[in-house]
Write an enzyme that holds these catalytic residues in place. Structure first.
Site, PDB file in Angstrom:
ATOM      1  CG  ASN A 223      -1.913  -1.137   1.205  1.00 56.59           C
ATOM      2  OD1 ASN A 223      -1.887  -2.014   2.065  1.00 56.59           O
ATOM      3  ND2 ASN A 223      -2.769  -1.174   0.204  1.00 56.59           N
ATOM      4  CB  ALA A 224       0.940   4.335   0.218  1.00 54.10           C
ATOM      5  CG  ASP A 252      -8.002  -4.281   6.230  1.00 50.55           C
ATOM      6  OD1 ASP A 252      -7.407  -4.750   5.227  1.00 50.55           O
ATOM      7  OD2 ASP A 252      -8.404  -3.105   6.277  1.00 50.55           O
ATOM      8  N   GLY A 253      -8.433  -7.667   4.977  1.00 47.19           N
ATOM      9  CA  GLY A 253      -9.292  -8.125   3.897  1.00 47.19           C
ATOM     10  C   GLY A 253      -9.611  -7.052   2.878  1.00 47.19           C
ATOM     11  CG  ASP A 277      -3.459   1.661   8.392  1.00 45.06           C
ATOM     12  OD1 ASP A 277      -2.536   2.417   8.700  1.00 45.06           O
ATOM     13  OD2 ASP A 277      -4.249   1.895   7.458  1.00 45.06           O
ATOM     14  CG  LEU A 316      -8.813   0.916   1.109  1.00 47.91           C
ATOM     15  CD1 LEU A 316      -7.871  -0.256   0.879  1.00 47.91           C
ATOM     16  CD2 LEU A 316      -9.760   0.615   2.263  1.00 47.91           C
TER      17      LEU A 316
END
Length: 397
Positions: A223-224, A252-253, A277, A316
């Site tokens: 992510n990112a 977290d899915g 997170d 997100l």
């Protein structure tokens, strides 16, 4: 003395059936691989009836409790609230996290964490500052008003007071000058860890940063950050390829496909650890606005699974869970072993922040941060420094 008997104990390395654990003075006094009934009538004996007894979980990245958010209210009471929210579900050690903001708010958060750290050194051992020194291309949900390169004198000011409160600082090294990186290296506290995140670095740039030994971590894998491609392996490829770098992941899915988590674990093994997170949890706050940071909670179509937060751009923006939810996702949906999932949520992060000789295991002399789980991995009871906490709240509901 408190005796937890007839427990299925995970010591951090092995499982003991029908075992007993003795607790006194905030520490684990004994771990016996056989049932034990206590020494005298003043002992408290708790029959686990086969339930799991595991090390308290350790979350190195989360932002808020059930209602208060560290960026909004960077005070000791907010830090205590965050700890209270997450500890009820078994996260007995955590790093409150502040996302990209002004220098003034960062300093306020550092001072707040320093106060609570003095009260609860094994519960809140420090602060995670995530940003604002990010590559704007990979800012994610972080506000454009704050993502920046350091202003003149900003790094010196950041590390001038309460610098030992900073346990992790996430940044994108490619946007910093050599002089700025040198300033960070020379002024940060010895136990402050740098983590590469929100970065558009090439494979070579990321590898060079890792090879210095100056940046030993990567923040929320996939992510990112620049992804893996055939002709440019990017940050993800650099993390996979490096022998020492450890990476957090949000299981977290939503943030990662389940197969991506499984692949990362195959590649990294003990170098992978879990973070929640979490923006809010227990229960998740429906919506939140702080300047340009505007998010709302979206529930999952399956009411048994936690939802997530998205911002007004549809990106997100964080999770709505505590760390035990990540453990359940890893076991029930990613199909990792419970041993691996628990190590990723306790033993490995304890070692990362330099507390592996005190936390993340059930051994004599260790802090009595403990979690009782039933066979569905639902928290039943939690102890922090030997004291039983209020009843857990099931965040997945």
């Amino acid at each position: 003395m408190i005796y937890c008997i007839n427990a299925t104990v995970f010591t951090g390395t092995e499982w003991l059936e029908n075992a007993s654990v003795g607790i006194a003075d905030g520490r684990i006094q004994s771990v016996l691989p056989t049932p034990f009934e206590g020494n005298n009538e003043t002992d408290t004996v708790i029959d686990f009836q086969g339930d799991y007894l595991v090390p308290g979980l350790i979350d190195l990245q989360l932002y808020g409790g059930s209602t208060w958010f560290l960026n909004e209210q960077p005070t000791p009471d907010t830090v205590r609230h965050i700890y209270g929210t997450h500890s009820r579900n078994g996260t007995t050690t955590l790093l409150p996290t502040i996302h990209s903001t002004s220098l003034e708010v960062m300093q306020q958060a550092m001072a707040a964490v320093q106060v609570v750290r003095s009260e609860n050194p094994y519960g809140v051992p420090g602060l995670h500052i995530e940003g604002p020194y990010f590559n704007p291309i990979k800012r994610g949900a972080h506000s454009t008003a704050y993502v920046r390169t350091p202003a003149e004198g900003e790094l010196e000011a950041l590390f001038s007071t309460n610098a030992d409160a900073i346990r992790i600082l996430t940044l994108a090294p490619e946007i910093l000058t050599p002089d700025q990186l040198t300033t960070i290296k020379n002024r940060k506290h010895d136990h402050t860890l740098l983590s590469l995140g929100h970065s558009n670095a090439t494979y070579q740039q990321a590898t060079d940063a890792f090879n210095t030994g100056f940046i030993p971590l990567a923040t929320h894998l996939y992510n990112a950050m620049r992804g893996f491609e055939s002709r440019e392996p990017g940050v993800v490829g650099a993390v996979f390829d490096h022998p020492d770098v450890r990476a957090s992941i949000i299981a977290d899915g939503y943030h990662c496909d389940l197969a991506a988590i499984r692949i990362a674990h195959k590649q990294l093994g003990e170098r992978l650890f879990l973070i929640s997170d979490a923006l809010f949890a227990n229960p998740p706050r429906p919506e939140f606005t702080l300047g340009q940071f505007v998010v709302h909670y979206e529930a999952d179509s399956n009411p048994q699974r936690p939802g997530c937060y998205v911002n007004d751009e549809g990106k997100l923006a964080g999770s709505a869970i505590t760390l035990i939810d990540c453990v359940r996702v890893c076991v029930d949906r990613v199909e990792l072993s419970l041993t691996d999932a628990l190590r990723m949520a306790s033993t490995i992060p304890a070692d990362i922040i330099g507390l592996g000789d005190q936390l993340g295991a059930i051994r004599p002399g260790y802090v009595a941060n403990l979690l009782r789980l039933n066979r569905s991995l639902t928290p039943i009871s939690v102890w922090a420094s030997g004291l039983q906490l209020p009843s857990p709240t099931n965040t997945a509901q």
